[in-house]
Design a protein around this motif. Structure first.
Motif, PDB file in Angstrom:
ATOM      1  N   TRP A 180       0.858  -1.182   0.000  1.00 12.57           N
ATOM      2  CA  TRP A 180       0.000   0.000   0.000  1.00 12.57           C
ATOM      3  C   TRP A 180       0.895   1.234   0.000  1.00 12.57           C
ATOM      4  N   MET A 181       0.613   2.159  -0.933  1.00  5.74           N
ATOM      5  CA  MET A 181       1.412   3.375  -1.013  1.00  5.74           C
ATOM      6  C   MET A 181       0.776   4.489  -0.180  1.00  5.74           C
ATOM      7  N   THR A 182       1.575   5.141   0.629  1.00  2.77           N
ATOM      8  CA  THR A 182       1.161   6.349   1.333  1.00  2.77           C
ATOM      9  C   THR A 182       2.194   7.428   1.034  1.00  2.77           C
ATOM     10  N   GLY A 183       1.875   8.661   1.345  1.00  2.00           N
ATOM     11  CA  GLY A 183       2.850   9.722   1.078  1.00  2.00           C
ATOM     12  C   GLY A 183       2.313  11.085   1.450  1.00  2.00           C
ATOM     13  N   ARG A 184       3.173  12.062   1.360  1.00  2.84           N
ATOM     14  CA  ARG A 184       2.805  13.442   1.641  1.00  2.84           C
ATOM     15  C   ARG A 184       3.515  14.340   0.633  1.00  2.84           C
ATOM     16  N   MET A 185       2.883  15.459   0.336  1.00  2.82           N
ATOM     17  CA  MET A 185       3.492  16.396  -0.600  1.00  2.82           C
ATOM     18  C   MET A 185       4.571  17.206   0.111  1.00  2.82           C
ATOM     19  N   GLN A 186       5.713  17.335  -0.525  1.00  3.17           N
ATOM     20  CA  GLN A 186       6.813  18.139   0.005  1.00  3.17           C
ATOM     21  C   GLN A 186       6.980  19.366  -0.877  1.00  3.17           C
ATOM     22  N   LEU A 187       6.893  20.537  -0.281  1.00  2.00           N
ATOM     23  CA  LEU A 187       7.052  21.788  -1.009  1.00  2.00           C
ATOM     24  C   LEU A 187       8.534  22.109  -1.147  1.00  2.00           C
ATOM     25  N   LEU A 188       8.997  22.337  -2.373  1.00  2.00           N
ATOM     26  CA  LEU A 188      10.399  22.644  -2.654  1.00  2.00           C
ATOM     27  C   LEU A 188      10.549  24.076  -3.132  1.00  2.00           C
ATOM     28  N   ASP A 189       9.672  24.941  -2.698  1.00  2.00           N
ATOM     29  CA  ASP A 189       9.535  26.247  -3.307  1.00  2.00           C
ATOM     30  C   ASP A 189       9.035  27.234  -2.258  1.00  2.00           C
ATOM     31  N   GLU A 190       9.059  28.495  -2.595  1.00  2.00           N
ATOM     32  CA  GLU A 190       8.453  29.512  -1.750  1.00  2.00           C
ATOM     33  C   GLU A 190       8.060  30.700  -2.604  1.00  2.00           C
ATOM     34  N   GLY A 191       7.123  31.493  -2.117  1.00  2.00           N
ATOM     35  CA  GLY A 191       6.683  32.664  -2.861  1.00  2.00           C
ATOM     36  C   GLY A 191       5.179  32.799  -2.838  1.00  2.00           C
ATOM     37  N   ASP A 192       4.714  34.033  -2.794  1.00  2.00           N
ATOM     38  CA  ASP A 192       3.283  34.292  -2.762  1.00  2.00           C
ATOM     39  C   ASP A 192       2.614  34.078  -4.107  1.00  2.00           C
ATOM     40  N   ASP A 193       3.411  33.898  -5.167  1.00  2.00           N
ATOM     41  CA  ASP A 193       2.847  33.804  -6.504  1.00  2.00           C
ATOM     42  C   ASP A 193       2.600  32.374  -6.954  1.00  2.00           C
ATOM     43  N   MET A 194       2.820  31.385  -6.102  1.00  2.00           N
ATOM     44  CA  MET A 194       2.618  29.996  -6.507  1.00  2.00           C
ATOM     45  C   MET A 194       1.231  29.516  -6.092  1.00  2.00           C
ATOM     46  N   ASP A 195       0.713  28.513  -6.816  1.00  2.00           N
ATOM     47  CA  ASP A 195      -0.670  28.071  -6.619  1.00  2.00           C
ATOM     48  C   ASP A 195      -0.961  27.608  -5.194  1.00  2.00           C
ATOM     49  N   LEU A 196      -0.042  26.874  -4.581  1.00  2.00           N
ATOM     50  CA  LEU A 196      -0.286  26.380  -3.233  1.00  2.00           C
ATOM     51  C   LEU A 196      -0.384  27.520  -2.220  1.00  2.00           C
ATOM     52  N   SER A 197       0.400  28.583  -2.412  1.00  2.00           N
ATOM     53  CA  SER A 197       0.329  29.739  -1.521  1.00  2.00           C
ATOM     54  C   SER A 197      -0.997  30.480  -1.682  1.00  2.00           C
ATOM     55  N   VAL A 198      -1.433  30.638  -2.924  1.00  2.00           N
ATOM     56  CA  VAL A 198      -2.704  31.312  -3.196  1.00  2.00           C
ATOM     57  C   VAL A 198      -3.856  30.560  -2.538  1.00  2.00           C
ATOM     58  N   LEU A 199      -3.845  29.233  -2.661  1.00  2.00           N
ATOM     59  CA  LEU A 199      -4.891  28.419  -2.061  1.00  2.00           C
ATOM     60  C   LEU A 199      -4.856  28.489  -0.538  1.00  2.00           C
ATOM     61  N   GLU A 200      -3.653  28.498   0.023  1.00  2.00           N
ATOM     62  CA  GLU A 200      -3.507  28.568   1.471  1.00  2.00           C
ATOM     63  C   GLU A 200      -4.109  29.855   2.030  1.00  2.00           C
ATOM     64  N   LYS A 201      -4.096  30.913   1.233  1.00  2.00           N
ATOM     65  CA  LYS A 201      -4.658  32.190   1.666  1.00  2.00           C
ATOM     66  C   LYS A 201      -6.149  32.287   1.397  1.00  2.00           C
ATOM     67  N   GLY A 202      -6.735  31.216   0.886  1.00  2.00           N
ATOM     68  CA  GLY A 202      -8.178  31.169   0.706  1.00  2.00           C
ATOM     69  C   GLY A 202      -8.689  31.589  -0.648  1.00  2.00           C
ATOM     70  N   TYR A 203      -7.781  31.897  -1.576  1.00  2.00           N
ATOM     71  CA  TYR A 203      -8.180  32.288  -2.916  1.00  2.00           C
ATOM     72  C   TYR A 203      -8.149  31.085  -3.862  1.00  2.00           C
ATOM     73  N   ALA A 204      -8.876  31.213  -4.966  1.00  2.00           N
ATOM     74  CA  ALA A 204      -8.743  30.253  -6.050  1.00  2.00           C
ATOM     75  C   ALA A 204      -7.504  30.598  -6.861  1.00  2.00           C
ATOM     76  N   SER A 205      -6.790  29.580  -7.323  1.00  2.00           N
ATOM     77  CA  SER A 205      -5.593  29.801  -8.138  1.00  2.00           C
ATOM     78  C   SER A 205      -5.880  29.426  -9.584  1.00  2.00           C
TER      79      SER A 205
END
Length: 253
Positions: free
Chosen positions: A206-231
């Motif tokens: 059985w495969m399990t896993g977690r996403m690892q962020l290798l990036d930073e910046g307010d302009d990336m999709d994951l950051s936009v979503l974290e702030k409650g906006y649609a990306s």
């Protein structure tokens, strides 16, 4: 279907009877004629797989006594290919895929069947949009994702898209806070496999896993979503690393 309205092809990877595809079809219906052609079963994380060793089959359905649909015994990309070549009476003006249950931001873009259905539409020459909600619950509040899709579909039908470009839209569950253009976050999955033994003494995993962020910046999709906006991320299937190619043009091997 009336030929004076745009024809919008709706697909997904959660299967033709998933709540998300109904929600997206309702939005698409505000803009034109709707044809739902999608896998007949769950096809999450199949990426851009296509069926080559077995024949494809399709079955006609009427969904909610409102939308005509075809359930395809293949992948999301298969569904769009078959719609283009065989199942539609006329070519679509737009391909929309979703609403997926679960985020397709960051590296998920690569694995997503939802995004791949939209990308296949782009390959075939149609403006295409993938839509996802970050909530995996089948009872998730898709109101924000629907509102975001409504805005983006209207914009695409008005403005069009550049050749080779697909739009990837992700939205949190609940009401829409707003939409922000964003780039794909550099990320990867850290995976683990749990080994077990079945009653016949054969190993399975059985495969399990977690996403690892290798990036930073307010302009990336994951950051936009974290702030409650649609990306909203423009993506392309041309995978050429142009920077390296340019630097190596004069290098002999």
């Amino acid at each position: 279907m009336s030929s004076d309205k745009p024809l919008i092809l709706v697909c997904n990877d959660d299967g033709i009877f998933a709540p998300g595809i109904r929600a997206l079809a309702e939005v698409a219906d505000e803009f034109g004629d709707v044809a739902i052609i999608a896998p007949d079963r769950q096809q999450s994380a199949v990426g851009h797989a296509v069926t080559v060793s077995t024949p494809l089959r399709s079955r006609a359905f009427q969904i909610d006594h409102r939308f005509n649909g075809q359930a395809v015994s293949g992948t999301p990309a298969d569904s769009v290919k078959l719609a283009h070549d065989q199942l539609l009476e006329r070519k679509p003006d737009l391909v929309v895929s979703g609403i997926n249950h679960g985020s397709n931001a960051g590296i998920n873009i690569l694995y997503s069947g939802t995004v791949s259905a939209a990308t296949e539409g782009t390959i075939l020459g149609y403006p295409s949009l993938a839509v996802s909600c970050t909530d995996y619950d089948e009872d998730a509040d898709l109101s924000g994702a629907k509102d975001a899709a409504r805005r983006v579909i209207g914009w695409i039908l008005s403005e069009g898209l550049p050749k080779g470009v697909t739009l990837n839209l992700n939205a949190p569950s609940g009401p829409l806070k707003g939409i922000k253009w964003a780039r794909m976050a550099n990320s990867r999955y850290v995976e683990e496999f749990e080994g077990r033994v079945d009653p016949n003494n054969r190993n399975y995993y059985w495969m399990t896993g977690r996403m690892q962020l290798l990036d930073e910046g307010d302009d990336m999709d994951l950051s936009v979503l974290e702030k409650g906006y649609a990306s909203l991320t423009p993506i392309q299937y041309d995978m050429t690393a142009y920077t390296l190619l340019k630097n190596k043009e004069d290098v002999e091997l």
